[in-house]
Design a protein around this motif. Structure first.
Motif, PDB file in Angstrom:
ATOM      1  N   UNK A   1      46.260  14.418 -34.795  1.00 11.83           N
ATOM      2  CA  UNK A   1      45.954  14.730 -36.191  1.00 11.83           C
ATOM      3  C   UNK A   1      44.507  15.121 -36.377  1.00 11.83           C
ATOM      4  N   UNK A   2      44.219  15.726 -37.491  1.00 16.56           N
ATOM      5  CA  UNK A   2      42.858  16.120 -37.846  1.00 16.56           C
ATOM      6  C   UNK A   2      42.331  15.180 -38.925  1.00 16.56           C
ATOM      7  N   UNK A   3      41.094  14.695 -38.774  1.00 16.66           N
ATOM      8  CA  UNK A   3      40.534  13.808 -39.803  1.00 16.66           C
ATOM      9  C   UNK A   3      40.490  14.502 -41.161  1.00 16.66           C
ATOM     10  N   UNK A   4      40.833  13.765 -42.188  1.00 19.18           N
ATOM     11  CA  UNK A   4      40.790  14.315 -43.543  1.00 19.18           C
ATOM     12  C   UNK A   4      39.349  14.630 -43.917  1.00 19.18           C
ATOM     13  N   UNK A   5      39.104  15.765 -44.532  1.00 16.29           N
ATOM     14  CA  UNK A   5      37.723  16.116 -44.907  1.00 16.29           C
ATOM     15  C   UNK A   5      37.203  15.193 -46.003  1.00 16.29           C
ATOM     16  N   UNK A   6      35.892  15.032 -46.022  1.00 20.38           N
ATOM     17  CA  UNK A   6      35.271  14.226 -47.066  1.00 20.38           C
ATOM     18  C   UNK A   6      35.258  14.990 -48.380  1.00 20.38           C
ATOM     19  N   UNK A   7      35.345  14.246 -49.443  1.00 20.07           N
ATOM     20  CA  UNK A   7      35.171  14.858 -50.759  1.00 20.07           C
ATOM     21  C   UNK A   7      33.683  15.132 -50.972  1.00 20.07           C
TER      22      UNK A   7
ATOM     23  N   UNK B   1      28.111   4.027 -43.340  1.00 20.65           N
ATOM     24  CA  UNK B   1      28.392   5.369 -42.816  1.00 20.65           C
ATOM     25  C   UNK B   1      29.658   5.379 -41.973  1.00 20.65           C
ATOM     26  N   UNK B   2      29.863   4.313 -41.206  1.00 19.98           N
ATOM     27  CA  UNK B   2      31.068   4.236 -40.375  1.00 19.98           C
ATOM     28  C   UNK B   2      32.316   4.202 -41.243  1.00 19.98           C
ATOM     29  N   UNK B   3      32.240   3.486 -42.370  1.00 17.37           N
ATOM     30  CA  UNK B   3      33.385   3.423 -43.281  1.00 17.37           C
ATOM     31  C   UNK B   3      33.726   4.808 -43.833  1.00 17.37           C
ATOM     32  N   UNK B   4      32.712   5.627 -44.100  1.00 15.36           N
ATOM     33  CA  UNK B   4      32.953   6.985 -44.600  1.00 15.36           C
ATOM     34  C   UNK B   4      33.434   7.912 -43.493  1.00 15.36           C
ATOM     35  N   UNK B   5      32.960   7.667 -42.258  1.00 10.00           N
ATOM     36  CA  UNK B   5      33.311   8.558 -41.144  1.00 10.00           C
ATOM     37  C   UNK B   5      34.716   8.304 -40.608  1.00 10.00           C
TER      38      UNK B   5
ATOM     39  N   UNK C   1      48.475  15.135 -40.301  1.00 10.61           N
ATOM     40  CA  UNK C   1      49.335  15.683 -39.260  1.00 10.61           C
ATOM     41  C   UNK C   1      50.071  16.920 -39.773  1.00 10.61           C
ATOM     42  N   UNK C   2      50.515  17.735 -38.835  1.00 16.82           N
ATOM     43  CA  UNK C   2      51.306  18.917 -39.148  1.00 16.82           C
ATOM     44  C   UNK C   2      52.639  18.475 -39.749  1.00 16.82           C
TER      45      UNK C   2
END
Length: 734
Positions: A305-311, A353-357, A363-364
């Protein structure tokens, strides 16, 4: 001649004004003990004086009474009364009940004082417990009882708890048949029958310590710290009717949950509710399990999967945190250590920062509909969700399958090509099948009716007929070694490479995968782990695992060397040389069983010439040194590098010592006792002799690299003290 009994004359009692009383110098009590004067004063103020004072008239030099009275017995009560007078809660002339001894009495004042203090018998603890219980039964609360007797409410609760032990055991305690500590242990379980049963079992035993009694009374219960209890919550468990056993006399880590079956049901229901909530994500299946074994995902493909982008808000917050972090680093870069408050702030920034990262994976959608999720409990009692696993039968089928006779409905000659054997369940949520233990949750057993065409043979007859066939097969296999080896390989290959699905066999021989429940974090990345995985993957690529008939043919034509190599690989997954906690009550392994296991492991280690150093194990800070006491670290350095080097580390703190020991032991070949071969000596005498003293150059380098903690070492004197003279240490030679 009959002896006339002497008549007893008691001293008279009278009320004497308080200001006419004085303490006697003949009172034998000089050391404070027991209830304080302040507490005694409060008790007298509440309930009055329960016992009068023993007094004698004070006379002058001519023997004439002066009008005052001294108190040889009752000094603490007089001091308590004095405190009440000082607080103006009692009048100075208040009449005090006294027993007046004749001043001319032959009994000395010291005699009265000593007798009053020694003739008293302390109340038996059981009488105190029962008295507290009687007060509560008559309407007094625990707080009121505690206030009346100047103890804490916790003590009152403990006394009341002791009074609630089985009457038979209270009688044993009253007759000094058990200690107070043993009686305390019985309060952990309120079941009187169970209490008596445990006492009958241990009263004549050599081990009837309180901890053993507690263990027996709670052996069928679950600790409140158990991850299942943490997951459900004690409040939810008690709301469902569960009972929690508590120990009021020592730390019980939250107590014990007495109804494990109820707890397991609540865990299952909560996990199922969480699984149903996940069904909205569109997964094909969700497997629910309280415990997932090591290797649960073996044979399954993991989706990438790809990490969801940050808002925008999250990106701005992350940038702000990073800017502050870097600014602090630059500001304090010239200092050897960060100030405590700055170090704490940097830690907070890192966590934020770790919580945000840590972004959820996306997933597809085309893959999600064929993949599934594992829902289980983490080791700390939190919910653990592992998404994105594709089973082999759910992989995309090749287009050539249609040309081979696949029908439009996805079946070949009426057989499900998926090969899973699973059927849709009414418990599926939004198209997602939720299972537990491989079975649909809540699915009713199928009730297929007989078509009446031909009834099957009676089960008893089938058993008898197959008994004949089984015996005949045994005789035939017994004279066919090649077939026997193929049959064994077929079963072992099935056990080894089809771990995700159960399969039957006519051979009652198997390899039970032994999973390491306790393992270091670096075990999966070790040299031997990679070798095992590579060998397994190589065989898996060659074996026709989808069809037993094809697998039989494959095994039959293998050359003997390959057959034996495959046999060895499969058997290796059943090797168990693990140390386990001994359980003398039947569950798990016994002490004799563990000894036999380790002895067998030594035999195998010698046969394969096992060397844990060649296997890649080294004493690292995280893997060993930081997890043992300093004495163990020094012992390791002493064995590997000699006494002199070990003494150079002796003054270091634990963290510094472990770090330096890791450097010294690297490449030395040192192993802890549990990893050594029983038939080999880790270091021969020559090596040990060579390592007895550190060279000046090595020692100087070691001291130079040590952290500066303010201590100094006289290096020449230190080395000379340890340098051997003709094989004998200098001090011994002198």
């Amino acid at each position: 001649m009959t002896k006339v009994a002497q008549k007893v004359t008691l001293s008279p009692s009278r009320d004497i004004p308080f200001d006419k009383l004085v303490l006697s110098q003949f009172n034998v009590r000089r050391i404070k003990a027991g209830v304080s004067v302040e507490e005694l004063a409060e008790d007298i103020a509440r309930r009055g004086l329960l016992q009068g004072l023993n007094v004698r008239a004070v006379v002058d030099a001519d023997g004439v009474e002066t009008g005052t009275f001294e108190i040889p017995a009752g000094g603490r009560r007089f001091q308590a009364l004095s405190l009440l007078v000082k607080q103006k809660r009692l009048a100075k002339t208040a009449p005090i009940p006294c027993i007046v001894r004749d001043a001319a009495s032959e009994i000395l004042a010291e005699d009265d004082s000593l007798a009053e203090n020694m003739q008293r018998v302390a109340l038996h603890p059981l009488d105190q417990f029962r008295a507290f219980q009687a007060l509560r039964e008559k309407g007094q609360g625990e707080e009121a009882i505690a206030a009346a007797f100047f103890v804490t409410s916790q003590i009152v609760k403990q006394r009341l708890k002791l009074a609630s032990v089985a009457p038979a055991l209270l009688e044993v305690y009253a007759e000094d048949g058990m200690t107070l500590e043993q009686l305390m242990a019985f309060t952990v379980n309120p079941d009187h029958a169970r209490q008596v049963q445990v006492w009958d079992a241990v009263k004549n035993s050599w081990n009837k310590e309180p901890y053993a009694i507690r263990r027996m009374l709670t052996e069928t219960s679950v600790r409140a710290s158990d991850r299942r209890a943490v997951f459900v919550g004690i409040d939810a468990y008690e709301a469902a009717g569960g009972v929690v056993l508590r120990d009021l006399f020592q730390g019980d880590d939250g107590g014990w949950l007495e109804v494990p079956a109820l707890l397991d049901r609540l865990v299952t229901e909560k996990l199922q509710a969480d699984a149903e909530a996940l069904a909205s994500e569109g997964w094909k299946w969700i497997e629910v399990a309280t415990d997932l074994p090591y290797g649960y995902s073996h044979g399954l493909r993991r989706l990438a999967g790809d990490p969801a982008p940050m808002t925008d808000e999250e990106s701005a917050a992350h940038a702000k945190l990073l800017a502050e972090y870097r600014a602090l680093e630059v500001e304090y870069s010239g200092q050897d250590e960060y100030p405590d408050e700055i170090d704490a702030r940097l830690g907070e920034l890192e966590m934020a920062m770790e919580a945000l990262e840590q972004r959820p994976l996306i997933y597809d959608p085309a893959e999600v509909v064929r993949a599934g999720v594992f829902v289980t409990l983490d080791r700390d009692g939190s919910l653990a969700v592992y998404r994105g696993y594709v089973r082999p039968e759910d992989e995309p089928r090749e287009e050539t399958a249609v040309q081979d006779g696949e029908n439009a409905d996805g079946r070949v000659q009426g057989i499900d090509v998926g090969g899973s054997g699973r059927q849709s369940s009414e418990t599926s949520v939004g198209g997602t099948v939720i299972t537990s233990g491989g079975q649909p949750i809540g699915a009713e057993p199928s009730d297929e009716e007989d078509d009446g065409a031909l009834k099957p043979l009676p089960e008893r007859l089938v058993m008898e007929l197959t008994a004949h066939r089984t015996l005949a097969l045994r005789e035939a296999i017994g004279r066919s070694p090649e077939v026997a080896l193929t049959l064994l390989l077929l079963k072992l290959v099935t056990d080894t490479f089809r771990t995700s699905s159960a399969s039957g066999s006519c051979l009652e021989a198997s390899v039970r995968h032994v999973y390491m429940s306790a393992q270091a974090p670096d075990l999966k990345d070790s040299v031997v782990a990679k070798l095992v995985d590579e060998r397994h993957a190589a065989w898996e690529a060659d074996l026709p695992l989808g069809d037993d008939a094809a697998l039989w043919d494959y095994l039959t034509v293998l050359d003997q060397g390959s057959r034996l190599a495959l046999l060895a690989h499969c058997l290796s997954f059943g090797v168990n040389a693990l140390h386990e906690k001994v359980n003398p009550y039947g569950a798990g392994i016994t002490a004799s069983g563990l000894t036999r296991r380790m002895s067998h492991a030594d035999l195998v280690a010698r046969a394969v010439d096992l060397d844990m150093v060649e296997a890649g194990w080294e004493p690292t800070v995280d893997g060993y040194l930081n997890r043992v006491p300093k004495a163990r670290i020094l012992e390791a350095v002493r064995e590997a590098k000699g006494e002199g080097t070990a003494q150079l580390l002796d003054h270091l703190k634990k963290v510094e010592m472990a770090t330096e020991a890791e450097r010294l032991l690297k490449g030395s070949g040192w192993l802890p006792e549990v990893l050594r071969r029983a038939d080999l000596v880790a270091f021969d005498d020559a090596t040990a002799t060579e390592g007895q003293g550190a060279s000046v150059q090595d020692a100087a380098e070691l001291v130079a690299e040590m952290p500066d903690n303010g201590e100094t070492i006289d290096l020449p004197a230190f080395l000379m003290a340890d340098m051997p003279v003709h094989g004998v240490p200098m001090m011994a030679a002198e």
